[in-house]
Motif scaffolding. Structure first.
Motif, PDB file in Angstrom:
ATOM      1  N   GLU A 145      33.385 -20.758 -15.029  1.00  0.00           N
ATOM      2  CA  GLU A 145      34.581 -19.990 -14.714  1.00  0.00           C
ATOM      3  C   GLU A 145      34.344 -18.502 -14.944  1.00  0.00           C
ATOM      4  N   HIS A 146      33.596 -18.238 -16.007  1.00  0.00           N
ATOM      5  CA  HIS A 146      33.238 -16.878 -16.353  1.00  0.00           C
ATOM      6  C   HIS A 146      32.475 -16.209 -15.208  1.00  0.00           C
ATOM      7  N   SER A 147      31.475 -16.928 -14.709  1.00  0.00           N
ATOM      8  CA  SER A 147      30.663 -16.338 -13.638  1.00  0.00           C
ATOM      9  C   SER A 147      31.476 -16.224 -12.355  1.00  0.00           C
ATOM     10  N   ASP A 148      32.371 -17.179 -12.169  1.00  0.00           N
ATOM     11  CA  ASP A 148      33.256 -17.140 -11.015  1.00  0.00           C
ATOM     12  C   ASP A 148      34.110 -15.875 -11.067  1.00  0.00           C
ATOM     13  N   TYR A 149      34.626 -15.631 -12.263  1.00  0.00           N
ATOM     14  CA  TYR A 149      35.449 -14.435 -12.491  1.00  0.00           C
ATOM     15  C   TYR A 149      34.647 -13.177 -12.205  1.00  0.00           C
ATOM     16  N   ARG A 150      33.435 -13.162 -12.733  1.00  0.00           N
ATOM     17  CA  ARG A 150      32.581 -11.982 -12.563  1.00  0.00           C
ATOM     18  C   ARG A 150      32.249 -11.756 -11.091  1.00  0.00           C
ATOM     19  N   ALA A 151      31.990 -12.872 -10.385  1.00  0.00           N
ATOM     20  CA  ALA A 151      31.651 -12.761  -8.965  1.00  0.00           C
ATOM     21  C   ALA A 151      32.817 -12.152  -8.205  1.00  0.00           C
ATOM     22  N   ILE A 210      45.846   8.071   1.083  1.00  0.00           N
ATOM     23  CA  ILE A 210      45.281   6.798   1.560  1.00  0.00           C
ATOM     24  C   ILE A 210      44.415   6.188   0.460  1.00  0.00           C
ATOM     25  N   GLN A 211      43.640   7.049  -0.178  1.00  0.00           N
ATOM     26  CA  GLN A 211      42.791   6.562  -1.278  1.00  0.00           C
ATOM     27  C   GLN A 211      43.626   5.977  -2.391  1.00  0.00           C
ATOM     28  N   MET A 212      44.782   6.598  -2.607  1.00  0.00           N
ATOM     29  CA  MET A 212      45.643   6.098  -3.678  1.00  0.00           C
ATOM     30  C   MET A 212      46.119   4.691  -3.339  1.00  0.00           C
ATOM     31  N   GLN A 213      46.439   4.483  -2.081  1.00  0.00           N
ATOM     32  CA  GLN A 213      46.855   3.146  -1.666  1.00  0.00           C
ATOM     33  C   GLN A 213      45.735   2.141  -1.909  1.00  0.00           C
ATOM     34  N   LEU A 214      44.515   2.568  -1.590  1.00  0.00           N
ATOM     35  CA  LEU A 214      43.356   1.699  -1.825  1.00  0.00           C
ATOM     36  C   LEU A 214      43.242   1.373  -3.307  1.00  0.00           C
ATOM     37  N   LYS A 215      43.395   2.410  -4.136  1.00  0.00           N
ATOM     38  CA  LYS A 215      43.285   2.204  -5.575  1.00  0.00           C
ATOM     39  C   LYS A 215      44.384   1.281  -6.074  1.00  0.00           C
ATOM     40  N   GLN A 216      45.568   1.489  -5.529  1.00  0.00           N
ATOM     41  CA  GLN A 216      46.702   0.657  -5.924  1.00  0.00           C
ATOM     42  C   GLN A 216      46.434  -0.810  -5.600  1.00  0.00           C
ATOM     43  N   SER A 217      45.979  -1.051  -4.367  1.00  0.00           N
ATOM     44  CA  SER A 217      45.772  -2.453  -4.000  1.00  0.00           C
ATOM     45  C   SER A 217      44.593  -3.048  -4.759  1.00  0.00           C
ATOM     46  N   THR A 218      43.606  -2.222  -5.092  1.00  0.00           N
ATOM     47  CA  THR A 218      42.495  -2.721  -5.907  1.00  0.00           C
ATOM     48  C   THR A 218      42.998  -3.125  -7.282  1.00  0.00           C
ATOM     49  N   LEU A 225      43.640 -11.348 -10.233  1.00  0.00           N
ATOM     50  CA  LEU A 225      42.442 -12.078 -10.649  1.00  0.00           C
ATOM     51  C   LEU A 225      42.473 -12.349 -12.146  1.00  0.00           C
ATOM     52  N   ARG A 226      42.804 -11.302 -12.900  1.00  0.00           N
ATOM     53  CA  ARG A 226      42.778 -11.452 -14.356  1.00  0.00           C
ATOM     54  C   ARG A 226      43.878 -12.379 -14.845  1.00  0.00           C
ATOM     55  N   SER A 227      45.060 -12.260 -14.241  1.00  0.00           N
ATOM     56  CA  SER A 227      46.153 -13.115 -14.712  1.00  0.00           C
ATOM     57  C   SER A 227      45.833 -14.576 -14.430  1.00  0.00           C
ATOM     58  N   ARG A 228      45.160 -14.797 -13.278  1.00  0.00           N
ATOM     59  CA  ARG A 228      44.728 -16.166 -12.970  1.00  0.00           C
ATOM     60  C   ARG A 228      43.766 -16.665 -14.044  1.00  0.00           C
ATOM     61  N   PHE A 229      42.841 -15.757 -14.379  1.00  0.00           N
ATOM     62  CA  PHE A 229      41.798 -16.146 -15.334  1.00  0.00           C
ATOM     63  C   PHE A 229      42.387 -16.348 -16.723  1.00  0.00           C
ATOM     64  N   LEU A 230      43.332 -15.474 -17.060  1.00  0.00           N
ATOM     65  CA  LEU A 230      43.871 -15.516 -18.413  1.00  0.00           C
ATOM     66  C   LEU A 230      44.944 -16.587 -18.586  1.00  0.00           C
ATOM     67  N   ASP A 231      45.587 -16.964 -17.493  1.00  0.00           N
ATOM     68  CA  ASP A 231      46.688 -17.902 -17.623  1.00  0.00           C
ATOM     69  C   ASP A 231      46.180 -19.244 -18.136  1.00  0.00           C
TER      70      ASP A 231
END
Length: 351
Positions: A145-151, A210-218, A225-231
């Motif tokens: 799961e760890h490596s999955d997360y990292r990937a 536009i970059q800010m939007q990119l950063k926001q969505s990132t 991803l993290r909430s999935r991993f941490l839940d």
DNA sequence: GAAAATGATTAAAC
DNA sequence: GTTTAATCATTTTC
């Protein structure tokens, strides 16, 4: 169209009288002395500029070249630039609002902290993954799961960086293009360097939004991803049979007061090979188990009766064997028979 | 695949 | 801080 020459003359005249700097410019740049001659010159230039679009391409090119070489051209353009600067651009300039730097900084900091942006992986990303793995408190298969997360994190990073690069490149290309265009146009219409600079700023602001939007969505992608991993609920693992038996044994042998102390919880956790919770000194998993067990037992004693009898019998046997060997009691409290109504049970059986 | 079991989380009460 | 009671989300059982 017949008005145009008259209009231009009028403009020129207004320019002369209405703009204090014009005669100065002309004096500076040409050194001309004849006032009427100057008026005529300016009128001619303006007229030529205004009619240039009516001409064929070749004619216009030739005229443009002639205009560019005209001795009055720099002076006239300077004045027009000044007028522009003092009217339209100054109004527009005043209306320009502050860019939302605060939000951008927040996003940047977050991306940096999470290891999405920044020098190279290994910092925030690994730390976050490690923390996540630790707080999940799982054992055997957390490596996959760890490596999955990292990937997945790497994937987010990659998308972010390629997109960012694309935007930067596009911004540069567009800026260069616009600047060249404006420089080229500045040969035939009054465009000051300040105006070009302002245009470049506008382009940069647009691209950075536009970059800010990119950063926001990132950021959002990373949070998901993290909430999935941490839940932890998503990675619930049942205790193994042995652990459940140990916990049940304690529960049924302490039915009068099934509230293990901190020490007892730690002891039980150790016996069950349950890793300690990160949330505090107590073993949360043991607490959870007892909390669930108490409430479920209380809700439906009948259902648990058989289980209670089994464990009571088991503890009775072990107690008997202990006393038969003449040893002292090794249990902190007296085990109860399942038939007994315990103090704890009393509190809810009798409503 | 539905139902039951089970571990985790939450708000409220203490 | 812990516990209860309700609930969620997943795993196990049938």
């Amino acid at each position: 169209m017949d008005d145009q020459p008259r209009l231009m003359h009028a403009h020129a005249a207004v320019g002369m009288s209405g703009h204090p700097g014009l005669s100065q410019h002309i004096q500076d740049n040409t050194g001309a002395t004849d006032g009427d001659g100057r008026k005529q010159d300016i009128g001619d230039i303006l007229q030529q500029i205004m009619t240039i679009t009516d001409q064929s391409l070749d004619e216009a090119q030739a005229r443009k070249h002639a205009l560019n070489c005209h001795r009055m051209k720099p002076a006239l353009f300077n004045v027009l630039c000044d007028v522009k600067e003092k009217t339209v651009l100054s109004i527009r300039g005043a209306q320009e609002e502050e860019s939302p730097d605060a939000q951008l900084m927040r996003l940047d900091n977050m991306l940096l902290a999470e290891g999405v942006s920044g020098p190279e992986k290994g910092g925030g990303a690994a730390a976050a993954a490690a923390a996540a793995a630790a707080s999940a408190g799982v054992g055997a298969d957390n490596a996959t799961e760890h490596s999955d997360y990292r990937a997945k994190l790497t994937q987010i990073r990659q998308i972010y960086h390629t997109e960012l690069e694309k935007y930067e490149q596009a911004c540069n290309e567009f800026t260069t293009h616009v600047m060249n265009l404006l420089r080229e146009q500045s040969r035939t219409r009054p465009i000051s360097p300040k105006e070009i600079e302002r245009m470049v700023n506008i382009i940069h602001r647009k691209f950075s939004s536009i970059q800010m939007q990119l950063k926001q969505s990132t950021c959002e992608a990373f949070m998901i991803l993290r909430s999935r991993f941490l839940d932890a609920r998503r990675k619930r693992r049942n205790f193994n049979k042995q652990a459940t038996e140990i916990l049940n044994e304690y529960f049924y042998s302490h039915l009068s007061n099934p509230y293990p102390s901190e020490e007892a919880k730690e002891e039980l956790a150790k016996k069950c090979s349950i890793t300690m919770s990160q949330h505090g000194t107590t073993c949360l998993l043991v607490s959870n188990w007892f909390g669930n067990k108490r409430i479920r037992y209380k809700k439906n004693i009948g259902k648990f009766q058989e289980e209670a009898n089994i464990y009571a019998a088991r503890t009775a046997v072990s107690a008997a064997s202990v006393s038969a060997h003449g040893s002292q009691t090794n249990s902190p409290s007296t085990p109860n028979s399942a038939a007994d109504v315990t103090l704890w049970e009393m509190s809810f059986v009798s409503k």
